[in-house]
Design an enzyme around this catalytic site. Structure first.
Site, PDB file in Angstrom:
ATOM      1  CG  ASP A   1      -1.871   1.115   1.293  1.00  8.50           C
ATOM      2  OD1 ASP A   1      -2.775   1.142   0.458  1.00  8.50           O
ATOM      3  OD2 ASP A   1      -1.725   1.967   2.185  1.00  8.50           O
TER       4      ASP A   1
ATOM      5  CD  GLU B   1      -2.339   1.848  -3.451  1.00 13.48           C
ATOM      6  OE1 GLU B   1      -3.450   2.159  -3.940  1.00 13.48           O
ATOM      7  OE2 GLU B   1      -2.060   2.002  -2.259  1.00 13.48           O
TER       8      GLU B   1
END
Length: 914
Positions: free
Chosen positions: A518, A548
């Site tokens: 993340d 990400e």
């Protein structure tokens, strides 16, 4: 004179600090044993004053103080307790002594100064040689940098961000392999890195909620900053906490009763850490040592991923036993509808199941949580009101709020009070998924913690205050990744070590095959590369890393380090999610709100060719979108070139995407292609907003599969959100992280996609209620079971096509350059028809001489002529002609070999092979 006075006081301070450390005695006259009671914190010495931290240690001897004047007298005051005051215009009080500092005139080495340049320019100061040995001990008390007039009047004062000094002083700790609790033979060793603590004791308990077993003082190692002790008993299966006496700048000297950052399991609601030998047979399900992932991924582009939340998977599945619904063990029930669905996907070619966070997170009560089952009209706000009433006590959250990184989440265990259960049950889940033909991936959130500072649910900051989190120029914790969370500083040695050690533990001890990071752009590239080396070394296999790579916040554009972001990771082999193809396919961007959710149509949902009447679009917009979809189909590769809509041949690095290069990857495995994940609206819901209202639900299902086809045919990793294949709706919710089971349901009976089950929660959607209400109330927008079944089966066919040939999964950038060619790209193109040719000659695993895919997103049949494909022996892909093929319309696609003419039916993706 100054130095003499400072050194004399300093010697007294060091002696006092050493005595506290060696004795482990109660602090500041406290007579209670350090583990008595259950209060998470006891204030031992309140702070006499609070200060910003506008200066920083660059290493153990060098300081930077931005904005200070030259020529004034600058001293480093110290106090064992939090007794310092320094009122501007007054005099320093409460000090045990001070150190004079020298001004540094020579340039500080770039590698030393670079991490702190965000603070700005200022004076660089140095501790004198004679005082250097004292610095480590002084960090265990209060330090204050003071700018004084010659008469001692305070002109300015600041605390100092300590991470640079601690990383330098205790660099040896980075190589210590066994932080945490380690039962060995007839002993148990406890190690806690807490270099600024004044005393530490380990508190052990026989049970997760039982009385204290023993309180054992720990010894401090000045070389590593680690406190340790060896208990003469194997405490495997017992519980523990630490009592840490430490200076918390905003509070004073406190005794924190705190769990272990390296805890491998916990009791209910993470109140106590669990002592476990993870290699013990008692924590291994039968067959665990023989467990292995299916050998489906030979290179990263082979990955096709299904992103799934543990609770979503089974909480509504009546074929799962009641005790296991929403739990790890639901995956062990092979006969359930949900497991049948996953096995079918695996059989079609899906390689990985990625689980949303399954480490211990802080937002869900692990026992006694409630589940709402509201009712109401499709456009009622009653459902969201009921869900909202129980948000703090319900059983649902995505889990992007890390509490303990190394321990499985307890709310997914059948007995969170038992530290062994969650370990065993997690391993059983992994085994069951491996046996179902799926590798197991894990969503990890090392970029922030659930709480920071002296909050009861803070761990890292209550062990080493101010170290583990990224601070701003005043010493406050940054929170760009999550409004209420504290950003972690993985550029600091021991936070980076914690992340690497944690990932290695999951890969080694839980057989995790891949990780999704993340907000990975908030990590340094170097730390991510070190993590890759470590997990591969520890497991003896390649562990796939994706994440990400968004570039934002306090680290944006390399402000603090070279980031693990889209534009900075090329050549690393680590994959990042691409917003290029995503936004072109579905329209708009991740942050769309209000009318933008309607007006910003995308390539598959009507841009120009099927307007919804909300906005005027130009012909160039569909051409531009088609080019951006091709960018995704080509793996977003920097060096790949094709003819753009202008007629120019451009490398993807030279194609503009919102001021950035559209192509940023150096290899196909460095890009993750997706059109929907847990964030934002589902694609079905976006298409409710963007397709014309008159679009039939059968066509809505076809549009969803057009997006799936683009994703499946794109070079790189293919990533899909659970339920994408069954038209999942969240009743238009744009952010369902805390929306309860009601708005996050999945129906493995394929009867309902849960569109129109109430207005979504007001917090993120309320401003748009007037626009959403008529849509939710419109029954014509809700798909029939037949539409869901079509999407389910068509999706599996696409997975089979992708799995049938490595041409959809090319290994290198050179492979893509040499073997992928786009047709229909000139300024005179048919803009709603994509055509890509893949050359299979001599390519391992190609299985075909040629693969030609055509994707017609238009609501009418479209025809193109490709002279280069005249007189070829092209036929429909065998999946299309199979008796079980879901999309019968594809058989209407026509190829005229004599002319090279191809006709593709409306809203159809077709693959020809030679």
């Amino acid at each position: 004179m100054d130095h003499h006075i400072g050194s004399r006081a300093l010697r007294t301070s060091i002696a006092a600090a050493a005595a506290i450390a060696l004795s482990g005695a109660a602090h500041a006259g406290q007579t209670a044993a350090p583990c008595d009671g259950d209060a998470f914190q006891t204030i031992l010495s309140p702070a006499a004053a609070t200060f910003d931290a506008r200066a920083a240690w660059l290493d153990r001897r060098t300081l930077l103080w931005p904005g200070t004047r030259t020529g004034a007298r600058i001293r480093l005051y110290h106090a064992a307790q939090a007794t310092l005051t320094a009122p501007r215009g007054g005099k320093v009080a409460g000090a045990d002594g001070f150190l004079p500092l020298d001004t540094v005139t020579a340039p500080v080495p770039v590698q030393l100064a670079e991490p702190w340049r965000y603070l700005g320019d200022g004076m660089q100061l140095a501790v004198r040689d004679a005082d250097a040995a004292a610095i480590g001990a002084l960090h265990r008390g209060q330090l204050l940098l003071v700018n004084e007039a010659e008469d001692g009047t305070v002109l300015d004062a600041t605390r100092i961000q300590a991470a640079g000094a601690l990383d330098d002083l205790y660099a040896a700790a980075e190589s210590v392999p066994d932080l945490g609790a380690t039962p060995r033979g007839r002993t148990t060793v406890f190690k806690l890195w807490a270099p600024t603590a004044q005393a530490v004791a380990v508190c052990t308990y026989d049970k997760g909620n039982g009385p204290l077993r023993a309180a054992v003082p720990m010894r401090f190692d000045a070389a590593t900053g680690i406190w340790s002790t060896t208990v003469s008993a194997n405490l495997d299966g017992k519980y523990y906490r630490y009592a840490v006496d430490v200076l918390a700048p905003s509070v004073g000297v406190v005794r924190n009763l705190v769990t272990d950052p390296y805890a491998v399991s916990l009791t209910t609601d993470s109140r106590r850490a669990y002592i476990a030998d993870l290699a013990s047979p008692r924590l291994k399900p039968a067959g665990w040592d023989r467990d292995a992932a299916p050998a489906k991924v030979k290179a990263q582009p082979d990955m096709s991923i299904y992103e799934l939340h543990v609770r979503d998977f089974s909480i509504g599945d009546a074929t799962v036993s009641a005790a296991n619904r929403g739990k790890y063990l639901a995956f062990t029930e092979a006969g359930s509808n949900g497991m049948k669905h996953l096995r079918a996907l695996a059989g079609a070619g899906l390689t990985d199941l990625h689980l949303l966070p399954v480490y211990d997170f802080g937002s869900v009560p692990e026992q006694g949580c409630v589940t709402q089952r509201p009712a109401g009209a499709p456009d009622s706000d009653e459902q969201q009101r009921m869900v909202g009433h129980s948000k703090a006590t319900d059983c649902y959250n995505w889990g992007y709020d890390p509490y303990h990184y190394n321990a499985p989440e307890g709310s997914y265990s059948t007995d969170p009070a038992d530290g062994a259960k969650r370990v065993l049950e997690f391993r059983k889940m992994v085994m069951a998924l491996h046996r179902a033909g799926l590798r197991v991936g894990m969503d990890v959130v090392y970029n922030h913690t659930y709480r920071a500072g002296q909050d009861e649910k803070s761990v890292l900051d209550r062990v080493v205050p101010g170290y583990y989190h990224r601070l701003d120029a005043k010493g406050a914790i940054e929170s760009s990744t999550c409004g209420e969370c504290g950003n972690t500083a993985t550029e600091h040695r021991m936070m980076g070590k914690l992340m690497i050690d944690s990932a290695a533990l999951w890969a080694r001890q839980y057989h995790i095959d891949s990780f999704r990071f993340d907000l990975m752009g908030h990590q340094p590239r170097a730390t991510m590369e070190a993590l890759q080396r470590r997990v591969d070394r520890d497991t003896g296999r390649h562990v796939n890393l994706i994440g990400e790579g968004w570039n934002f916040g306090e680290v944006a554009d390399g402000k603090r380090f070279v980031q693990a972001s889209q534009l900075s990771l090329n050549g690393s082999g680590i994959g990042t999610f691409s917003d290029r193809g995503r936004d072109a396919v579905r329209g708009g961007g991740a942050g769309d709100a209000g009318r933008d959710m309607v007006t910003r149509q995308g390539y598959v949902n009507g841009l120009v060719y099927d307007p919804n009447g909300s906005a005027e679009h130009t012909a160039d917009e569909i051409l531009k979108a088609a080019d951006m979809v091709r960018v995704g189909l080509a793996g977003t590769l920097r060096g790949y070139a094709f003819e753009t809509r202008t007629g120019d041949v451009r490398a993807l690095r030279d194609v503009d995407y919102a001021g950035q290069p559209a192509g940023y990857a150096s290899a196909p495995g460095e890009v993750v292609n997706y059109v929907e994940n847990h964030d934002n609206q589902t694609l079905y819901d976006l298409n409710v907003l963007r397709l014309p209202a008159t679009t039939s639900t059968a066509d809505r299902a076809r549009v969803q599969m057009l997006a799936a086809a683009i994703n499946a045919f794109s070079q790189g990793v293919a990533y899909f959100h659970a339920g994408f294949d069954i038209l999942r709706s969240k009743s238009l919710d744009r952010n369902s992280f805390d929306s309860g089971d009601w708005f996050n349901r999945l129906d493995w009976t394929y009867q309902d996609n849960y569109f129109g089950t109430g207005l979504p929660p007001a917090a993120d959607n309320g401003k748009d209620y007037e626009m959403l209400k008529p849509l939710l109330a419109n029954p014509a927008l809700k798909p029939a079971p037949a539409d869901i079944a079509f999407a389910r089966d068509a999706f599996r066919d696409l997975l089979k096509i992708r799995a049938s040939s490595t041409l959809f999964r090319l290994r290198t950038a050179d492979d893509v350059k040499q073997r992928l060619r786009f047709y229909n790209t000139s300024p005179a193109q048919v803009p709603t028809l994509l055509a890509g040719r893949l050359d299979g000659n001599g390519y391992a695993g190609a299985n075909f001489k040629t693969v030609l895919y055509l994707i017609n997103v238009d609501n009418a049949d479209r025809t193109i002529v490709i002279p280069e494909e005249q007189n070829k022996r092209l036929r429909l892909h065998p999946v299309h002609t199979s008796p079980t093929a879901a999309d019968r319309r594809v058989r209407e696609a026509h190829y005229d070999a004599s002319t090279g003419r191809f006709t593709v039916p409306a809203r159809t993706a077709v693959v020809f092979v030679e």
